[in-house]
Motif scaffolding. Structure first.
Motif, PDB file in Angstrom:
ATOM      1  N   PHE A 106      -9.733  -5.108   6.190  1.00 42.14           N
ATOM      2  CA  PHE A 106      -8.372  -5.275   6.699  1.00 42.14           C
ATOM      3  C   PHE A 106      -7.328  -5.070   5.606  1.00 42.14           C
ATOM      4  O   PHE A 106      -6.245  -4.528   5.868  1.00 42.14           O
ATOM      5  N   ALA A 107      -7.632  -5.461   4.378  1.00 45.88           N
ATOM      6  CA  ALA A 107      -6.688  -5.249   3.280  1.00 45.88           C
ATOM      7  C   ALA A 107      -6.471  -3.756   3.032  1.00 45.88           C
ATOM      8  O   ALA A 107      -5.333  -3.309   2.878  1.00 45.88           O
ATOM      9  N   ARG A 108      -7.545  -2.993   3.013  1.00 45.30           N
ATOM     10  CA  ARG A 108      -7.397  -1.553   2.783  1.00 45.30           C
ATOM     11  C   ARG A 108      -6.695  -0.878   3.955  1.00 45.30           C
ATOM     12  O   ARG A 108      -5.864   0.006   3.757  1.00 45.30           O
ATOM     13  N   MET A 109      -7.035  -1.279   5.174  1.00 46.45           N
ATOM     14  CA  MET A 109      -6.363  -0.704   6.340  1.00 46.45           C
ATOM     15  C   MET A 109      -4.862  -1.010   6.297  1.00 46.45           C
ATOM     16  O   MET A 109      -4.032  -0.131   6.576  1.00 46.45           O
ATOM     17  N   GLY A 110      -4.506  -2.235   5.939  1.00 44.90           N
ATOM     18  CA  GLY A 110      -3.098  -2.609   5.831  1.00 44.90           C
ATOM     19  C   GLY A 110      -2.385  -1.838   4.741  1.00 44.90           C
ATOM     20  O   GLY A 110      -1.249  -1.392   4.923  1.00 44.90           O
ATOM     21  N   LEU A 111      -3.051  -1.673   3.615  1.00 37.58           N
ATOM     22  CA  LEU A 111      -2.475  -0.920   2.510  1.00 37.58           C
ATOM     23  C   LEU A 111      -2.248   0.535   2.900  1.00 37.58           C
ATOM     24  O   LEU A 111      -1.190   1.107   2.617  1.00 37.58           O
ATOM     25  N   MET A 112      -3.221   1.138   3.563  1.00 36.41           N
ATOM     26  CA  MET A 112      -3.073   2.528   3.990  1.00 36.41           C
ATOM     27  C   MET A 112      -1.939   2.675   5.008  1.00 36.41           C
ATOM     28  O   MET A 112      -1.185   3.645   4.971  1.00 36.41           O
ATOM     29  N   LYS A 113      -1.810   1.721   5.898  1.00 41.69           N
ATOM     30  CA  LYS A 113      -0.737   1.760   6.892  1.00 41.69           C
ATOM     31  C   LYS A 113       0.620   1.612   6.210  1.00 41.69           C
ATOM     32  O   LYS A 113       1.576   2.319   6.534  1.00 41.69           O
ATOM     33  N   ALA A 114       0.715   0.706   5.233  1.00 42.10           N
ATOM     34  CA  ALA A 114       1.971   0.510   4.512  1.00 42.10           C
ATOM     35  C   ALA A 114       2.337   1.755   3.706  1.00 42.10           C
ATOM     36  O   ALA A 114       3.511   2.163   3.674  1.00 42.10           O
ATOM     37  N   LEU A 115       1.367   2.374   3.051  1.00 38.34           N
ATOM     38  CA  LEU A 115       1.637   3.591   2.290  1.00 38.34           C
ATOM     39  C   LEU A 115       2.075   4.730   3.205  1.00 38.34           C
ATOM     40  O   LEU A 115       2.971   5.503   2.859  1.00 38.34           O
ATOM     41  N   GLY A 116       1.453   4.829   4.375  1.00 34.51           N
ATOM     42  CA  GLY A 116       1.860   5.842   5.348  1.00 34.51           C
ATOM     43  C   GLY A 116       3.278   5.616   5.829  1.00 34.51           C
ATOM     44  O   GLY A 116       4.063   6.560   5.980  1.00 34.51           O
ATOM     45  N   LYS A 117       3.627   4.351   6.046  1.00 33.25           N
ATOM     46  CA  LYS A 117       4.981   4.003   6.496  1.00 33.25           C
ATOM     47  C   LYS A 117       6.003   4.317   5.405  1.00 33.25           C
ATOM     48  O   LYS A 117       7.087   4.831   5.696  1.00 33.25           O
ATOM     49  N   MET A 118       5.657   4.018   4.141  1.00 35.73           N
ATOM     50  CA  MET A 118       6.574   4.320   3.042  1.00 35.73           C
ATOM     51  C   MET A 118       6.779   5.823   2.896  1.00 35.73           C
ATOM     52  O   MET A 118       7.890   6.285   2.650  1.00 35.73           O
TER      53      MET A 118
END
Length: 157
Positions: A123-135
C-alpha cells in the motif's frame, strides 16, 4: 504474461524463498546475530511487497495473501527439515547455541508478523506511485496554463 499468472509466479517464488529464509534466519538468530536475522526477513518482505505492488490491486492482494499464509506453513516445514541439518553442521564445526523456547517463539512471531508487513509495503508503494503520478499530472497542467497565459494570439475572454 497475464497479471494473474504474474501474481502466481511471484507467489511461488516468494513463498519458496520464505520457506528457506525464515528457518535459516532462525539459525542465524540463534547462533550469529539477531539483527542480521531480522534484516534478512525484512529485506525479503520489502522485496515481496514491492514486487507485488507492480500488479493491479486484485492480483496483488491475491498474491500477497497466498504468499503470506503459504509461507507460514512452508517455513515451519522448512524448519523441521533444515534445523537438524544446520544443527549437526554447526556442532561438527563449532558450538551450537541452544535458545530457550521463549526466544524461538519471539523470533517466529516477529518473522510471521514481518511477512504480514508486505501488505503495508504494497500500500505504501501504491500510494507513492499514485502521488507521483498526480504530481506529474499537476506539473503538466501548470506548464500548459503558463504557456497559454503568455500566448500572443488574441482570444476573446
Amino acid at each position: 504474461m497475464e497479471n494473474n499468472e504474474r501474481s502466481m509466479k511471484y507467489f511461488m517464488i516468494f513463498t519458496l524463498g520464505a520457506a528457506l529464509i525464515l528457518p535459516f534466519g532462525g539459525e542465524i538468530y540463534a547462533n550469529l546475530s539477531r539483527g542480521f536475522a531480522y534484516f534478512l526477513v525484512i529485506g525479503w518482505t520489502l522485496a515481496a511487497g514491492i514486487k507485488f505492488s507492480s500488479l493491479p490491486f486484485k492480483n496483488g492482494m491475491l498474491g500477497i495473501t497466498s504468499y503470506v499464509f503459504s509461507s507460514v506453513v512452508l517455513s515451519i516445514i522448512g524448519y523441521v527439515i533444515i534445523h537438524p541439518a544446520v544443527r549437526r553442521w554447526i556442532e561438527n564445526h563449532s558450538e551450537y547455541f541452544e535458545l530457550p523456547i521463549i526466544d524461538w517463539v519471539k523470533y517466529w512471531a516477529a518473522a510471521f508478523m514481518l511477512l504480514f508487513a508486505a501488505y503495508a509495503v504494497y500500500f505504501a508503494r501504491m500510494g507513492l506511485m499514485k502521488a507521483l503520478g498526480k504530481m506529474k499530472q499537476n506539473g503538466e497542467q501548470t506548464a500548459s496554463a503558463i504557456d497559454s497565459a503568455f500566448d500572443d494570439t488574441d482570444k476573446p475572454l
